[in-house]
Scaffold this motif. Structure first.
Motif, PDB file in Angstrom:
ATOM      1  N   ALA A 141      17.592 -83.472  -8.483  1.00  0.00           N
ATOM      2  CA  ALA A 141      16.592 -82.515  -8.945  1.00  0.00           C
ATOM      3  C   ALA A 141      15.692 -82.149  -7.777  1.00  0.00           C
ATOM      4  O   ALA A 141      15.109 -83.042  -7.142  1.00  0.00           O
ATOM      5  CB  ALA A 141      15.767 -83.100 -10.086  1.00  0.00           C
ATOM      6  N   ALA A 142      15.599 -80.863  -7.481  1.00  0.00           N
ATOM      7  CA  ALA A 142      14.766 -80.369  -6.385  1.00  0.00           C
ATOM      8  C   ALA A 142      13.485 -79.794  -6.955  1.00  0.00           C
ATOM      9  O   ALA A 142      13.519 -78.820  -7.727  1.00  0.00           O
ATOM     10  CB  ALA A 142      15.518 -79.314  -5.585  1.00  0.00           C
ATOM     11  N   PHE A 143      12.351 -80.391  -6.594  1.00  0.00           N
ATOM     12  CA  PHE A 143      11.043 -79.908  -7.034  1.00  0.00           C
ATOM     13  C   PHE A 143      10.516 -78.928  -5.993  1.00  0.00           C
ATOM     14  O   PHE A 143      10.188 -79.302  -4.874  1.00  0.00           O
ATOM     15  CB  PHE A 143      10.074 -81.073  -7.194  1.00  0.00           C
ATOM     16  N   GLY A 144      10.450 -77.653  -6.355  1.00  0.00           N
ATOM     17  CA  GLY A 144      10.049 -76.600  -5.433  1.00  0.00           C
ATOM     18  C   GLY A 144      11.255 -75.807  -4.995  1.00  0.00           C
ATOM     19  O   GLY A 144      12.111 -76.327  -4.281  1.00  0.00           O
ATOM     20  N   ALA A 145      11.337 -74.544  -5.450  1.00  0.00           N
ATOM     21  CA  ALA A 145      12.494 -73.701  -5.123  1.00  0.00           C
ATOM     22  C   ALA A 145      12.114 -72.634  -4.105  1.00  0.00           C
ATOM     23  O   ALA A 145      12.449 -71.455  -4.252  1.00  0.00           O
ATOM     24  CB  ALA A 145      13.071 -73.069  -6.394  1.00  0.00           C
ATOM     25  N   GLY A 146      11.385 -73.062  -3.068  1.00  0.00           N
ATOM     26  CA  GLY A 146      11.167 -72.208  -1.912  1.00  0.00           C
ATOM     27  C   GLY A 146      12.349 -72.321  -0.972  1.00  0.00           C
ATOM     28  O   GLY A 146      13.424 -72.809  -1.341  1.00  0.00           O
ATOM     29  N   ILE A 186      22.797 -80.360 -10.569  1.00  0.00           N
ATOM     30  CA  ILE A 186      21.818 -79.909  -9.576  1.00  0.00           C
ATOM     31  C   ILE A 186      20.738 -79.145 -10.334  1.00  0.00           C
ATOM     32  O   ILE A 186      20.999 -78.088 -10.916  1.00  0.00           O
ATOM     33  CB  ILE A 186      22.460 -79.000  -8.516  1.00  0.00           C
ATOM     34  N   ILE A 187      19.533 -79.703 -10.342  1.00  0.00           N
ATOM     35  CA  ILE A 187      18.435 -79.147 -11.133  1.00  0.00           C
ATOM     36  C   ILE A 187      17.362 -78.617 -10.189  1.00  0.00           C
ATOM     37  O   ILE A 187      16.882 -79.336  -9.308  1.00  0.00           O
ATOM     38  CB  ILE A 187      17.828 -80.223 -12.051  1.00  0.00           C
ATOM     39  N   ALA A 188      16.983 -77.356 -10.366  1.00  0.00           N
ATOM     40  CA  ALA A 188      15.893 -76.775  -9.593  1.00  0.00           C
ATOM     41  C   ALA A 188      14.667 -76.665 -10.479  1.00  0.00           C
ATOM     42  O   ALA A 188      14.744 -76.179 -11.617  1.00  0.00           O
ATOM     43  CB  ALA A 188      16.281 -75.401  -9.071  1.00  0.00           C
ATOM     44  N   VAL A 189      13.519 -77.124  -9.959  1.00  0.00           N
ATOM     45  CA  VAL A 189      12.261 -77.107 -10.703  1.00  0.00           C
ATOM     46  C   VAL A 189      11.267 -76.221  -9.964  1.00  0.00           C
ATOM     47  O   VAL A 189      11.022 -76.406  -8.767  1.00  0.00           O
ATOM     48  CB  VAL A 189      11.682 -78.531 -10.849  1.00  0.00           C
ATOM     49  N   ASP A 190      10.694 -75.254 -10.662  1.00  0.00           N
ATOM     50  CA  ASP A 190       9.693 -74.371 -10.067  1.00  0.00           C
ATOM     51  C   ASP A 190       8.924 -73.727 -11.209  1.00  0.00           C
ATOM     52  O   ASP A 190       9.216 -73.978 -12.390  1.00  0.00           O
ATOM     53  CB  ASP A 190      10.350 -73.309  -9.178  1.00  0.00           C
ATOM     54  N   ARG A 214      12.613 -67.303  -8.627  1.00  0.00           N
ATOM     55  CA  ARG A 214      13.158 -68.356  -7.766  1.00  0.00           C
ATOM     56  C   ARG A 214      14.174 -69.209  -8.519  1.00  0.00           C
ATOM     57  O   ARG A 214      15.192 -69.624  -7.953  1.00  0.00           O
ATOM     58  CB  ARG A 214      12.029 -69.233  -7.225  1.00  0.00           C
ATOM     59  N   LEU A 215      13.909 -69.462  -9.784  1.00  0.00           N
ATOM     60  CA  LEU A 215      14.844 -70.250 -10.581  1.00  0.00           C
ATOM     61  C   LEU A 215      16.148 -69.500 -10.805  1.00  0.00           C
ATOM     62  O   LEU A 215      17.231 -70.097 -10.790  1.00  0.00           O
ATOM     63  CB  LEU A 215      14.194 -70.633 -11.907  1.00  0.00           C
ATOM     64  N   GLU A 216      16.063 -68.185 -10.981  1.00  0.00           N
ATOM     65  CA  GLU A 216      17.280 -67.389 -11.117  1.00  0.00           C
ATOM     66  C   GLU A 216      18.113 -67.450  -9.838  1.00  0.00           C
ATOM     67  O   GLU A 216      19.346 -67.610  -9.881  1.00  0.00           O
ATOM     68  CB  GLU A 216      16.917 -65.949 -11.444  1.00  0.00           C
ATOM     69  N   LEU A 217      17.438 -67.326  -8.680  1.00  0.00           N
ATOM     70  CA  LEU A 217      18.150 -67.415  -7.405  1.00  0.00           C
ATOM     71  C   LEU A 217      18.754 -68.806  -7.230  1.00  0.00           C
ATOM     72  O   LEU A 217      19.873 -68.944  -6.713  1.00  0.00           O
ATOM     73  CB  LEU A 217      17.207 -67.098  -6.248  1.00  0.00           C
ATOM     74  N   ALA A 218      18.047 -69.831  -7.653  1.00  0.00           N
ATOM     75  CA  ALA A 218      18.574 -71.202  -7.551  1.00  0.00           C
ATOM     76  C   ALA A 218      19.905 -71.327  -8.286  1.00  0.00           C
ATOM     77  O   ALA A 218      20.842 -71.964  -7.788  1.00  0.00           O
ATOM     78  CB  ALA A 218      17.561 -72.200  -8.104  1.00  0.00           C
ATOM     79  N   THR A 276      18.055 -75.210 -14.457  1.00  0.00           N
ATOM     80  CA  THR A 276      16.729 -74.926 -13.916  1.00  0.00           C
ATOM     81  C   THR A 276      15.674 -75.338 -14.936  1.00  0.00           C
ATOM     82  O   THR A 276      15.915 -75.321 -16.147  1.00  0.00           O
ATOM     83  CB  THR A 276      16.553 -73.439 -13.563  1.00  0.00           C
ATOM     84  N   VAL A 277      14.504 -75.700 -14.427  1.00  0.00           N
ATOM     85  CA  VAL A 277      13.383 -76.105 -15.275  1.00  0.00           C
ATOM     86  C   VAL A 277      12.145 -75.361 -14.815  1.00  0.00           C
ATOM     87  O   VAL A 277      11.764 -75.446 -13.641  1.00  0.00           O
ATOM     88  CB  VAL A 277      13.135 -77.631 -15.185  1.00  0.00           C
ATOM     89  N   ASN A 278      11.530 -74.615 -15.715  1.00  0.00           N
ATOM     90  CA  ASN A 278      10.267 -73.946 -15.416  1.00  0.00           C
ATOM     91  C   ASN A 278       9.136 -74.908 -15.766  1.00  0.00           C
ATOM     92  O   ASN A 278       8.844 -75.151 -16.938  1.00  0.00           O
ATOM     93  CB  ASN A 278      10.137 -72.653 -16.218  1.00  0.00           C
TER      94      ASN A 278
END
Length: 371
Positions: A192-197, A215-219, A224-228, A236-238
């Protein structure tokens, strides 16, 4: 030629860059003169601009340069005029950590990368107003030329656009290296990646390269979550809409095998540790203000055998890892070009504003062609 004319972006006072004419000297022993084609603009440049990291002014920043070798100094091997290169962080090559293959933790990292001059106190850059502090990350690449060093000048293949490659020298290699080098995320695992910069999305792409199953993107930004998701995130987690710790536990069962923290927010660091499953590892690259304190539940850490890992530059050896990332990009497996928007050097203040507002993930500055 002992002196060359160039344009540079200078920080003379807190909060802004200004474009000036300057002169740069010839390379000395172990040094390399590079005609800079482009340079990424990184968060570290901005915290120095704002003097949250108070380095001496006036200073020329820039530490994600790419360009073409113009001259090499005495003793430089493996580099020649005409070579395409990416510029990364500097290291001494002599201390125990460098000798152990961990140059990002060089014992002389601060004076070599943030001292504002060569170790002997001399400067390569001068303007009509006097000395310009330089040697930022051993390069100061916000200008048409940079005087760098054999150790932090990485030769790369010629069939990939050179103006694209500068961010591999710091931000991109930090995110990718944290996954592939520091934490060594194995196939089939969860991350899980915190921050989708730019750094967090580099970790997402690297996790896909590694073969991670979840693979989880958190933002908090939907774009940014769509791009992830497009770059490899399976979920993805908002974090503005739901508790990311609960969401990660729901998606993984017992918590993630690995978490990656790139926001620099201490509250998020705690979440990244809490979201781990048994024997999980949290890699932290986000840098809060100096002296910041983060807390965690010691019982949770001990009883589940969790690990917290601080990471600098993705534990990379740049001359090895950067060419690997270029190869992955050329193979279509690491599309970091999706993160980049180009600006002219003259528009550096707009690039910085767009980065801070989130309009642009990774600004890259194109340098003016020297006369």
């Amino acid at each position: 030629m002992t002196q060359r004319e160039l344009q540079v972006a200078v920080v003379r006072e807190k909060g802004s860059f200004q474009i000036e004419n300057a002169r740069i000297g010839a390379p000395g022993p172990g040094e390399v003169l590079v005609r800079v084609v482009a340079a990424g603009l990184c968060h570290t440049d901005l915290i120095v601009r704002d003097q949250d990291l108070p380095l001496p002014l006036p200073m020329v920043l820039g530490h994600e340069g790419s360009g073409v070798v113009e001259e090499v100094g005495e003793g430089v091997q493996g580099l020649a005029p005409g070579d395409h290169v990416v510029l990364s962080f500097h290291s001494c090559g002599e201390c125990a950590t460098c000798q152990a293959g961990s140059p990002a933790y060089c014992e002389r990292f601060m004076p070599l990368n943030m001292g504002g001059a060569r170790e002997d106190g001399t400067h390569a850059l001068h303007s009509e107003a006097g000395v310009l502090h330089d040697q930022f990350f051993g390069q100061s690449s916000f200008g048409s030329y940079a005087l760098t060093h054999a150790r932090n000048t990485v030769k790369v293949r010629r069939d990939v656009p050179l103006e694209l490659l500068g961010p591999l020298g710091c931000g991109i290699q930090t995110g990718a290296g944290a996954v592939l080098r520091s934490m060594k995320v194995p196939a089939g695992s969860s991350l899980a990646a915190f921050g989708a910069g730019a750094v967090g999305l580099s970790a997402v792409m690297a996790a896909r390269v590694a073969g991670a199953a979840v693979i989880i993107a958190v933002d908090t930004k939907p774009g940014r979550l769509e791009l992830a998701r497009e770059l490899g995130a399976t979920h993805t987690v908002n974090a503005a809409e739901e508790d990311p710790v609960a969401a990660i536990r729901r998606l993984t069962g017992t918590g993630a095998n690995f978490t990656f923290e790139a926001t620099g927010l201490t509250s998020v660091m705690r979440q990244a540790v809490e979201a781990l499953g048994p024997r999980g590892t949290c890699g932290i690259v986000g840098a809060p203000p100096a002296g910041a304190q983060a807390s965690f539940d010691v019982y949770d850490l001990l009883m589940l055998g969790k690990h917290i890992m601080g990471i600098v530059e993705g534990d990379s050896v740049p001359r090895e890892f950067i060419p690997e990332l270029v190869d992955l990009y050329a193979e279509g497996r690491f599309p970091f070009d999706r993160l980049i928007r180009y600006y002219d050097l003259a528009d550096i203040n707009q690039a910085a504003a767009d980065s801070e507002s989130g309009v642009t993930l990774k600004p890259v500055l194109r340098m003016p062609t020297p006369a």
